[in-house]
Design a protein around this motif. Structure first.
Motif, PDB file in Angstrom:
ATOM      1  N   THR A  42      83.488   2.593  59.724  1.00  0.00           N
ATOM      2  CA  THR A  42      82.458   2.448  60.879  1.00  0.00           C
ATOM      3  C   THR A  42      81.373   1.609  60.514  1.00  0.00           C
ATOM      4  O   THR A  42      81.186   1.171  59.302  1.00  0.00           O
ATOM      5  N   VAL A  43      80.899   1.152  61.780  1.00  0.00           N
ATOM      6  CA  VAL A  43      79.721   0.053  61.279  1.00  0.00           C
ATOM      7  C   VAL A  43      78.102   0.681  61.849  1.00  0.00           C
ATOM      8  O   VAL A  43      78.354   1.090  62.741  1.00  0.00           O
ATOM      9  N   PRO A  44      77.414   0.599  61.158  1.00  0.00           N
ATOM     10  CA  PRO A  44      77.279  -0.011  59.827  1.00  0.00           C
ATOM     11  C   PRO A  44      78.055   1.017  58.723  1.00  0.00           C
ATOM     12  O   PRO A  44      78.537   2.069  58.965  1.00  0.00           O
ATOM     13  N   SER A  45      78.469   0.362  57.528  1.00  0.00           N
ATOM     14  CA  SER A  45      79.177   1.034  56.693  1.00  0.00           C
ATOM     15  C   SER A  45      78.415   2.047  55.950  1.00  0.00           C
ATOM     16  O   SER A  45      77.337   2.045  55.983  1.00  0.00           O
ATOM     17  N   GLY A  46      79.135   2.858  55.167  1.00  0.00           N
ATOM     18  CA  GLY A  46      78.373   4.104  54.511  1.00  0.00           C
ATOM     19  C   GLY A  46      78.119   5.319  55.140  1.00  0.00           C
ATOM     20  O   GLY A  46      77.806   6.438  54.758  1.00  0.00           O
TER      21      GLY A  46
END
Length: 101
Positions: A42-46
């Protein structure tokens, strides 16, 4: 049927990092079996990722999700949403014709 699997990290991305290689192998295995149509971060990553699965019933996709190395290690969890497509783009219709009930 389509299943949307939303993966969320239960802790930090750093805690999940040691399990990435096994998670990628898990993804590769299910893509090769044509169960996973799409997977990605997913965006943003993490924050986690998303998988679109087809061709299996809900019980099977729940079993698959439980086998994810992130889940087994306790660093991730899946939320599963199952849909019965009412309208499908022509390019996807062939992929969905073989779905399990």
């Amino acid at each position: 049927m389509l299943h949307l699997l939303r993966l969320e990290y239960t802790g930090s991305e750093e805690a999940a990092a040691p399990h990435v290689r096994d998670h990628v192998a898990f993804l590769d295995r299910h893509h090769a079996a044509d169960t996973f149509l799409v997977s990605g971060q997913t965006v943003p990553s993490g924050q986690g990722g998303l998988i679109i699965a087809a061709g299996v019933d809900r019980a099977t996709v729940e079993k698959i999700a439980a086998e994810d190395p992130f889940v087994r290690a306790g660093v991730g969890r899946h939320t599963i949403t199952t849909i019965v497509p009412g309208r499908t783009h022509a390019d996807l219709a062939g992929l969905l014709d073989s779905d399990a009930p």
